[in-house]
Design a protein around this motif. Structure first.
Motif, PDB file in Angstrom:
ATOM      1  N   SER A   1      -4.892 -22.931  55.386  1.00 13.10           N
ATOM      2  CA  SER A   1      -3.794 -22.240  54.707  1.00 13.10           C
ATOM      3  C   SER A   1      -2.659 -23.196  54.369  1.00 13.10           C
ATOM      4  O   SER A   1      -1.860 -22.932  53.464  1.00 13.10           O
ATOM      5  CB  SER A   1      -3.274 -21.104  55.588  1.00 13.10           C
TER       6      SER A   1
ATOM      7  N   SER B   1      -5.028 -16.770  51.115  1.00 14.27           N
ATOM      8  CA  SER B   1      -4.044 -16.133  50.234  1.00 14.27           C
ATOM      9  C   SER B   1      -2.934 -17.097  49.851  1.00 14.27           C
ATOM     10  O   SER B   1      -2.270 -16.921  48.825  1.00 14.27           O
ATOM     11  CB  SER B   1      -3.454 -14.903  50.919  1.00 14.27           C
TER      12      SER B   1
ATOM     13  N   PRO C   1      -8.360 -13.172  47.028  1.00 11.40           N
ATOM     14  CA  PRO C   1      -6.979 -12.800  47.365  1.00 11.40           C
ATOM     15  C   PRO C   1      -6.209 -12.324  46.130  1.00 11.40           C
ATOM     16  O   PRO C   1      -6.225 -12.992  45.087  1.00 11.40           O
ATOM     17  CB  PRO C   1      -6.390 -14.101  47.916  1.00 11.40           C
TER      18      PRO C   1
ATOM     19  N   GLU D   1      -3.238 -12.543  45.680  1.00 14.23           N
ATOM     20  CA  GLU D   1      -2.162 -13.508  45.426  1.00 14.23           C
ATOM     21  C   GLU D   1      -2.494 -14.473  44.295  1.00 14.23           C
ATOM     22  O   GLU D   1      -1.611 -15.187  43.803  1.00 14.23           O
ATOM     23  CB  GLU D   1      -1.856 -14.292  46.705  1.00 14.23           C
TER      24      GLU D   1
END
Length: 287
Positions: A206, A230, A253, A255
């Motif tokens: 991430s 995400s 995701p 996003e």
């Protein structure tokens, strides 16, 4: 500057012996004789890219006391890379698209002022040596198309203190292994990251979401697993996201929709994603 002509033959030792010669540029010609063995003591820039120069690279190039930029890209050079002097002033060294063999000398990667180093599409092998002697000036590192180049990618990602200014990292189509370490989030100057065509595995951290300057992320043709984090939605300057084929799974995701003003290429083919396509993908007007 003798660039963009049809010059053939070689570079005379008489020319290279001129003590007043500071720059020699003859790119994009048809030079087809070996490099000279003599170089002006005051030479700072030597650029003969895109010719047909055969033979070996003189050790004196790496030991030259004043040379700062050496570009030998796209020739017919063979043999090993030269060693660099301990306090070499070289800041740019380009030898991609030749037929060079052997390993990459640690004296090159540890050159204190080296900012740009590219050696792709050769027959170099071994592992990426330490960059411990570099003073943090590296901005562009391209080692691609080297099927004999092995080792773990984290030899780079765990050396964040050595690459505070790195903007362009190309390690594609080699024989490298490992996963992307969470320390990748400390490479905040990166605009281009390409790892495609290796044997990288593990999940995508991430921490990639911290790299807000990133314009290209290419992890095609590896064995990455887990989900697409995400946090990629934070990469608001991302133009290309290339991640196929891998073994990514889970849902896409939403996003991704945050990249509506930047993203132009989204390749997620040949993975194991499930679920529905988020409606937010419809916001990606640049696709």
């Amino acid at each position: 500057d003798l660039s963009d002509n049809n010059l053939s033959g070689g570079i005379s030792s008489e020319l290279m012996s001129l003590t007043s010669l500071v720059s020699f540029v003859a790119q994009r010609n048809a030079l087809d004789e070996a490099l000279p063995l003599v170089f002006s003591p005051n030479l700072r820039d030597f650029n003969v890219r895109e010719n047909a120069i055969p033979g070996r690279i003189s050790e004196f190039l790496g030991m030259h006391p004043n040379l700062e930029q050496i570009d030998l890209t796209t020739n017919a050079l063979t043999g090993p890379l030269p060693n660099f002097a301990t306090n070499s002033p070289v800041s740019v060294f380009g030898v991609s698209f030749n037929s060079l063999t052997g390993t990459i000398p640690v004296s090159i990667t540890s050159a204190p002022n080296l900012a740009v180093f590219h050696a792709g599409n050769n027959s170099l092998q071994g592992t990426i040596p330490s960059f411990a002697g570099n003073n943090g000036s590296m901005t562009r590192l391209e080692l691609f198309g080297l099927p004999g180049l092995e080792g773990n990618v984290n030899s780079v990602f765990n050396s964040t203190d050595l690459f505070p200014s790195l903007q362009h990292l190309e390690l594609s189509t080699n024989d490298m292994t490992g996963s992307i370490a969470t320390t990748v989030g400390q490479f905040t100057s990166l605009t281009y990251l390409s790892l495609h065509g290796n044997a990288f595995a593990g999940s995508i951290p991430s921490e990639l979401g911290v790299l807000t300057n990133l314009a290209t992320l290419n992890i095609n043709s590896n064995a990455f697993t887990g989900s697409l984090p995400s946090e990629v939605g934070s990469l608001t300057n991302l133009v290309s996201l290339l991640a196929c084929p891998n073994q990514l799974r889970g849902s896409l995701p939403p996003e991704l929709g945050n990249l509506s003003t930047s993203l132009q290429r989204l390749f997620l083919c040949s993975n194991q994603f499930t679920g529905t396509i988020p409606s937010e993908v419809g916001l990606l007007e640049g696709l």
